[in-house]
Design a protein around this motif. Structure first.
Motif, PDB file in Angstrom:
ATOM      1  N   GLN A  74       0.819  -1.215   0.000  1.00  0.00           N
ATOM      2  CA  GLN A  74       0.000   0.000   0.000  1.00  0.00           C
ATOM      3  C   GLN A  74       0.858   1.274   0.000  1.00  0.00           C
ATOM      4  OE1 GLN A  74      -2.782  -0.834   3.376  1.00  0.00           O
ATOM      5  NE2 GLN A  74      -4.334  -0.844   1.756  1.00  0.00           N
ATOM      6  N   ASN A  75       2.169   1.112  -0.177  1.00  0.00           N
ATOM      7  CA  ASN A  75       3.114   2.239  -0.236  1.00  0.00           C
ATOM      8  C   ASN A  75       3.159   3.054   1.047  1.00  0.00           C
ATOM      9  OD1 ASN A  75       3.566   1.440  -2.876  1.00  0.00           O
ATOM     10  ND2 ASN A  75       2.351   3.074  -3.791  1.00  0.00           N
ATOM     11  N   CYS A  76       2.937   2.391   2.184  1.00  0.00           N
ATOM     12  CA  CYS A  76       3.002   3.124   3.448  1.00  0.00           C
ATOM     13  C   CYS A  76       3.912   2.420   4.464  1.00  0.00           C
ATOM     14  CB  CYS A  76       1.611   3.368   4.013  1.00  0.00           C
ATOM     15  SG  CYS A  76       0.639   1.893   4.349  1.00  0.00           S
ATOM     16  N   LEU A  77       4.863   1.632   3.973  1.00  0.00           N
ATOM     17  CA  LEU A  77       5.798   0.943   4.851  1.00  0.00           C
ATOM     18  C   LEU A  77       6.718   1.948   5.529  1.00  0.00           C
ATOM     19  CD1 LEU A  77       7.040  -1.782   5.826  1.00  0.00           C
ATOM     20  CD2 LEU A  77       8.563  -1.641   3.840  1.00  0.00           C
ATOM     21  N   ASP A  78       6.897   1.822   6.838  1.00  0.00           N
ATOM     22  CA  ASP A  78       7.821   2.660   7.591  1.00  0.00           C
ATOM     23  C   ASP A  78       9.245   2.157   7.317  1.00  0.00           C
ATOM     24  OD1 ASP A  78       9.344   4.097   9.362  1.00  0.00           O
ATOM     25  OD2 ASP A  78       8.297   3.409  11.166  1.00  0.00           O
ATOM     26  N   ILE A  79       9.938   2.848   6.454  1.00  0.00           N
ATOM     27  CA  ILE A  79      11.282   2.431   6.043  1.00  0.00           C
ATOM     28  C   ILE A  79      12.237   2.384   7.234  1.00  0.00           C
ATOM     29  CG2 ILE A  79      13.269   3.041   4.603  1.00  0.00           C
ATOM     30  CD1 ILE A  79      10.924   1.894   3.043  1.00  0.00           C
ATOM     31  N   ASN A  80      11.963   3.178   8.258  1.00  0.00           N
ATOM     32  CA  ASN A  80      12.845   3.215   9.425  1.00  0.00           C
ATOM     33  C   ASN A  80      12.581   2.087  10.425  1.00  0.00           C
ATOM     34  OD1 ASN A  80      14.155   5.665   8.607  1.00  0.00           O
ATOM     35  ND2 ASN A  80      12.276   6.747   9.186  1.00  0.00           N
ATOM     36  N   ALA A  81      11.572   1.255  10.161  1.00  0.00           N
ATOM     37  CA  ALA A  81      11.218   0.199  11.105  1.00  0.00           C
ATOM     38  C   ALA A  81      12.223  -0.944  11.129  1.00  0.00           C
ATOM     39  CB  ALA A  81       9.822  -0.336  10.795  1.00  0.00           C
ATOM     40  N   ASP A  82      12.982  -1.097  10.050  1.00  0.00           N
ATOM     41  CA  ASP A  82      13.995  -2.159   9.986  1.00  0.00           C
ATOM     42  C   ASP A  82      15.069  -1.728   8.994  1.00  0.00           C
ATOM     43  OD1 ASP A  82      15.121  -4.841   8.687  1.00  0.00           O
ATOM     44  OD2 ASP A  82      14.271  -5.360  10.645  1.00  0.00           O
ATOM     45  N   PRO A  83      16.348  -1.927   9.313  1.00  0.00           N
ATOM     46  CA  PRO A  83      17.409  -1.503   8.396  1.00  0.00           C
ATOM     47  C   PRO A  83      17.287  -2.112   7.003  1.00  0.00           C
ATOM     48  CG  PRO A  83      18.325  -2.062  10.538  1.00  0.00           C
ATOM     49  CD  PRO A  83      16.878  -2.473  10.567  1.00  0.00           C
ATOM     50  N   TRP A  84      16.766  -3.338   6.902  1.00  0.00           N
ATOM     51  CA  TRP A  84      16.674  -4.000   5.596  1.00  0.00           C
ATOM     52  C   TRP A  84      15.729  -3.264   4.655  1.00  0.00           C
ATOM     53  CZ3 TRP A  84      13.298  -6.219   2.216  1.00  0.00           C
ATOM     54  CH2 TRP A  84      13.857  -7.002   1.207  1.00  0.00           C
ATOM     55  N   PHE A  85      14.784  -2.512   5.196  1.00  0.00           N
ATOM     56  CA  PHE A  85      13.791  -1.846   4.362  1.00  0.00           C
ATOM     57  C   PHE A  85      14.391  -0.791   3.437  1.00  0.00           C
ATOM     58  CE2 PHE A  85      10.207  -2.820   7.623  1.00  0.00           C
ATOM     59  CZ  PHE A  85      10.191  -4.134   7.197  1.00  0.00           C
ATOM     60  N   GLU A  86      15.624  -0.371   3.704  1.00  0.00           N
ATOM     61  CA  GLU A  86      16.297   0.551   2.771  1.00  0.00           C
ATOM     62  C   GLU A  86      16.382  -0.063   1.383  1.00  0.00           C
ATOM     63  OE1 GLU A  86      17.418   3.643   2.188  1.00  0.00           O
ATOM     64  OE2 GLU A  86      16.576   4.140   4.137  1.00  0.00           O
ATOM     65  N   ASN A  87      16.454  -1.393   1.303  1.00  0.00           N
ATOM     66  CA  ASN A  87      16.568  -2.081   0.018  1.00  0.00           C
ATOM     67  C   ASN A  87      15.326  -1.913  -0.856  1.00  0.00           C
ATOM     68  OD1 ASN A  87      19.186  -3.559   0.379  1.00  0.00           O
ATOM     69  ND2 ASN A  87      18.083  -4.420   2.116  1.00  0.00           N
ATOM     70  N   ILE A  88      14.207  -1.568  -0.251  1.00  0.00           N
ATOM     71  CA  ILE A  88      12.957  -1.474  -1.011  1.00  0.00           C
ATOM     72  C   ILE A  88      12.324  -0.086  -0.883  1.00  0.00           C
ATOM     73  CG2 ILE A  88      12.471  -3.945  -0.996  1.00  0.00           C
ATOM     74  CD1 ILE A  88      10.635  -3.511   1.418  1.00  0.00           C
ATOM     75  N   ARG A  89      13.135   0.886  -0.537  1.00  0.00           N
ATOM     76  CA  ARG A  89      12.619   2.241  -0.303  1.00  0.00           C
ATOM     77  C   ARG A  89      11.784   2.761  -1.465  1.00  0.00           C
ATOM     78  NH1 ARG A  89      13.431   6.975   2.521  1.00  0.00           N
ATOM     79  NH2 ARG A  89      14.987   6.046   3.906  1.00  0.00           N
ATOM     80  N   ASP A  90      12.259   2.608  -2.675  1.00  0.00           N
ATOM     81  CA  ASP A  90      11.583   3.188  -3.833  1.00  0.00           C
ATOM     82  C   ASP A  90      10.885   2.145  -4.703  1.00  0.00           C
ATOM     83  OD1 ASP A  90      12.394   5.858  -3.240  1.00  0.00           O
ATOM     84  OD2 ASP A  90      14.403   5.336  -3.932  1.00  0.00           O
ATOM     85  N   VAL A  91      10.593   0.996  -4.131  1.00  0.00           N
ATOM     86  CA  VAL A  91       9.947  -0.080  -4.878  1.00  0.00           C
ATOM     87  C   VAL A  91       8.429   0.017  -4.721  1.00  0.00           C
ATOM     88  CG1 VAL A  91       9.717  -2.582  -5.083  1.00  0.00           C
ATOM     89  CG2 VAL A  91      11.961  -1.575  -4.601  1.00  0.00           C
ATOM     90  N   HIS A  92       7.733  -0.067  -5.826  1.00  0.00           N
ATOM     91  CA  HIS A  92       6.267  -0.011  -5.817  1.00  0.00           C
ATOM     92  C   HIS A  92       5.733  -1.249  -6.521  1.00  0.00           C
ATOM     93  CE1 HIS A  92       7.426   4.287  -5.345  1.00  0.00           C
ATOM     94  NE2 HIS A  92       6.490   4.207  -4.425  1.00  0.00           N
ATOM     95  N   VAL A  93       5.288  -2.205  -5.740  1.00  0.00           N
ATOM     96  CA  VAL A  93       4.791  -3.467  -6.269  1.00  0.00           C
ATOM     97  C   VAL A  93       3.496  -3.854  -5.551  1.00  0.00           C
ATOM     98  CG1 VAL A  93       7.077  -4.317  -6.948  1.00  0.00           C
ATOM     99  CG2 VAL A  93       6.209  -4.790  -4.642  1.00  0.00           C
ATOM    100  N   SER A  94       2.894  -4.915  -6.043  1.00  0.00           N
ATOM    101  CA  SER A  94       1.685  -5.441  -5.417  1.00  0.00           C
ATOM    102  C   SER A  94       1.504  -6.869  -5.901  1.00  0.00           C
ATOM    103  CB  SER A  94       0.462  -4.592  -5.793  1.00  0.00           C
ATOM    104  OG  SER A  94       0.244  -4.639  -7.200  1.00  0.00           O
ATOM    105  N   ALA A  95       0.480  -7.498  -5.414  1.00  0.00           N
ATOM    106  CA  ALA A  95       0.002  -8.778  -5.923  1.00  0.00           C
ATOM    107  C   ALA A  95      -1.507  -8.731  -5.809  1.00  0.00           C
ATOM    108  CB  ALA A  95       0.578  -9.930  -5.106  1.00  0.00           C
TER     109      ALA A  95
END
Length: 197
Positions: A74-95
């Protein structure tokens, strides 16, 4: 529904799924949530999908709890919640769908629209599998066994999708994007899935 937990809540969760509507949504109810994602668009020429693609996802990798997957789609992931999330900062996907470890289904995109799940991909010589496929994510990882609940729900969901759309093939993400993707991975029991068909 074999191996589903024998509890009143599980019996309600694993009741038969209703038909997918003309709008492409599985009706919400016990064990089925709608969480619309903006990451979709129209299928070219309003094509009726004929391919089912099975994926896996966990966020952070290997963590099977919380709502990070839903937030991500939903494009509302808190990027600061886990260091790994930096890898998907600008990724916009769904299923179209996510099946959680307990068998709960979350729908993000109606099946009549194109979810952004397959990326660079090819099936039977045709590229851009998003155009003609429906994507189902299993909450999991390549080497972690999927749950009985997930297999039961995948079985039910595949059946209702086939009733609504002319699905003639099922592939893993690894099959349509070899060398780029590995999911649903070695842990997914294809013989078990096909044996339930």
């Amino acid at each position: 529904m074999a191996n589903a937990p024998d509890t009143p809540a599980a019996k309600q969760l694993f009741s038969a799924l209703p038909a997918i509507g003309a709008d492409g949504w599985l009706p919400s109810g016990p064990g089925v949530l709608h969480r619309p994602s903006p990451n979709h668009d129209a299928r070219p020429n309003a094509e009726d999908p004929y391919l089912l693609v099975i994926h896996n996802i966990s966020l952070p990798p290997g963590v099977f709890q919380g709502n990070c997957i839903i937030d991500f789609f939903q494009n509302c992931l808190d990027i600061n919640a886990d260091p790994w999330f930096e890898n998907i900062r600008d990724v916009h996907v769904s299923a179209h769908f996510l099946i959680r470890r307990d068998g709960a289904i979350v729908q993000f995109v109606p099946t009549v629209l194109r979810a952004w799940h397959a990326g660079v991909s090819v099936f039977e010589g045709r590229e851009h599998c998003n155009d003609f496929s429906i994507g189902i994510e299993l909450e999991g990882a390549d080497t972690v066994p999927y749950t009985d609940a997930q297999y039961a729900r995948l079985d039910q969901l595949a059946d209702v999708i086939r009733t609504r759309h002319p699905i003639r093939a099922v592939q893993g993400h690894q099959h349509i994007a070899p060398g780029r993707k590995t999911d649903p991975g070695e842990a997914f029991d294809w013989a078990r899935f096909w044996g339930r068909r």
